[in-house]
Write an enzyme that holds these catalytic residues in place. Structure first.
Site, short mmCIF file in Angstrom:
data_model
loop_
_atom_site.label_atom_id
_atom_site.label_comp_id
_atom_site.label_asym_id
_atom_site.label_seq_id
_atom_site.Cartn_x
_atom_site.Cartn_y
_atom_site.Cartn_z
CG ASN A 79 -8.84 -1.60 12.11
OD1 ASN A 79 -7.87 -2.19 11.63
ND2 ASN A 79 -9.39 -0.56 11.51
CD GLU A 110 -8.70 0.76 7.85
OE1 GLU A 110 -8.75 -0.06 8.79
OE2 GLU A 110 -7.90 1.71 7.83
CG HIS A 154 -5.73 -2.27 8.99
ND1 HIS A 154 -5.86 -0.98 9.46
CD2 HIS A 154 -4.39 -2.52 9.03
CE1 HIS A 154 -4.67 -0.49 9.75
NE2 HIS A 154 -3.76 -1.40 9.50
CG ASP A 205 -0.32 -0.47 2.50
OD1 ASP A 205 0.93 -0.47 2.58
OD2 ASP A 205 -1.04 -0.82 3.43
C1 F6R Z 1 1.62 -1.61 6.20
C2 F6R Z 1 0.23 -2.01 6.30
C3 F6R Z 1 -0.51 -2.07 7.58
C4 F6R Z 1 0.34 -2.47 8.77
C5 F6R Z 1 -0.49 -2.51 10.06
C6 F6R Z 1 0.36 -2.81 11.27
O1 F6R Z 1 2.07 -1.64 4.86
O2 F6R Z 1 -0.35 -2.26 5.29
O3 F6R Z 1 -1.59 -2.95 7.42
O4 F6R Z 1 0.90 -3.73 8.53
O5 F6R Z 1 -1.14 -1.28 10.24
O6 F6R Z 1 1.25 -1.76 11.47
P1 F6R Z 1 2.31 -1.76 12.65
O7 F6R Z 1 3.31 -2.81 12.33
O8 F6R Z 1 2.91 -0.37 12.62
O9 F6R Z 1 1.57 -2.05 13.91
#
Ligand code: F6R
Length: 245
Positions: free
Chosen positions: A136, A143, A138, A67
């Site tokens: 959450n 989401e 995701h 992303d």
């Molecule tokens: C990152 C992404 C997100 C993260 C998720 C966890 O490219 O797509 O889904 O993997 O938000 O983020 P952290 O590791 O910062 O808790």
């Protein structure tokens, strides 16, 4: 689904890096799907170390990141392209022309998303997709919703994701409100999936995502249906799953 509670956060990173390294060793021209966020930083450091020690080469590897924020230039220090350069691409022998991140600076969402899906297909699909888990549930920026989105698309970020990401920006007003993300279908099409999760604040969602019902309200729960998914969590993130794993 293989579910592993590592001995420590460092052990989680090392185990995940070793899996990626052995994948690349077995197929030097493989296609890796990569993630940003706090969780993979340790494992990218392990891969940089392994590459410097000559144990692994990314010379023929192709990558696709999950992303990118819509509206951020690649040079912006919170763009995911910048993150990848900082933590991995600038420190390993990868050909940066083979690294792909959705084109955040291009506001034409339809064009960006279609081009990304085409590029993944042209590369032969993703062999190993690395994922983190959002608070959450995701994955990527998919989401909680009523359905699982299929392909790369533009999303409006939820309040909780904007809140969680605001720690990385000067102020919450600077956090982009939209992002381009691979869809759940894009992720599920990867031949294997590796999820890393750390921290006690993720313990509840780890239990829900990997041991609860499969529902688009917890997007990561779909990974329970992936034929080749591995989840590696640190002890804090796995604390509610000790009797389930
Ligand atoms: C990152 C992404 C997100 C993260 C998720 C966890 O490219 O797509 O889904 O993997 O938000 O983020 P952290 O590791 O910062 O808790």
């Amino acid at each position: 689904m293989e579910f592993i509670i590592a001995e420590s956060t460092e052990d989680m990173s090392r185990q995940a890096a070793d899996r990626i390294a052995s994948y690349v060793d077995a197929d030097p021209s493989c296609v890796l799907g990569l993630a940003t966020g706090t969780t993979p930083i340790g494992l990218y450091a392990c891969l940089v170390e392994d590459c410097a020690a000559g144990k692994i080469s990314f010379a023929d590897v192709t990558t696709f990141n999950l992303d990118e924020y819509r509206g951020l230039d690649p040079e912006h220090d919170q763009s995911y392209r910048y993150f990848m350069k900082k933590h991995l691409f600038d420190h390993v022998d990868i050909d940066q022309a083979r690294t792909h991140v959705p084109e955040g600076a291009n506001p034409d969402a339809d064009a960006v998303c279609a081009a990304y899906e085409e590029a993944i297909e042209a590369a032969g699909g993703i062999d190993l997709q690395l994922l983190g888990l959002g608070p959450n549930g995701h994955i990527g920026f998919n989401e909680p919703e009523d359905t699982f989105p299929a392909t790369t698309h533009c999303v409006d970020l939820t309040e909780s994701t904007i809140q969680a990401n605001s720690r990385l920006f000067d102020s919450i007003d600077d956090v982009p409100r939209q992002a381009y993300t691979m869809g759940i279908g894009t992720i599920m099409a990867a031949r294997s999936v590796l999820v890393v999760v750390e921290g006690s604040h993720k313990a509840e969602i780890v239990k829900k995502a990997f041991f609860g019902p499969v529902t688009p309200q917890v997007p990561a729960s779909i990974l329970q249906f992936h034929p080749n998914a591995t989840v590696i969590v640190d002890p804090a993130a796995g604390e509610l799953c000790r009797d389930l794993a």
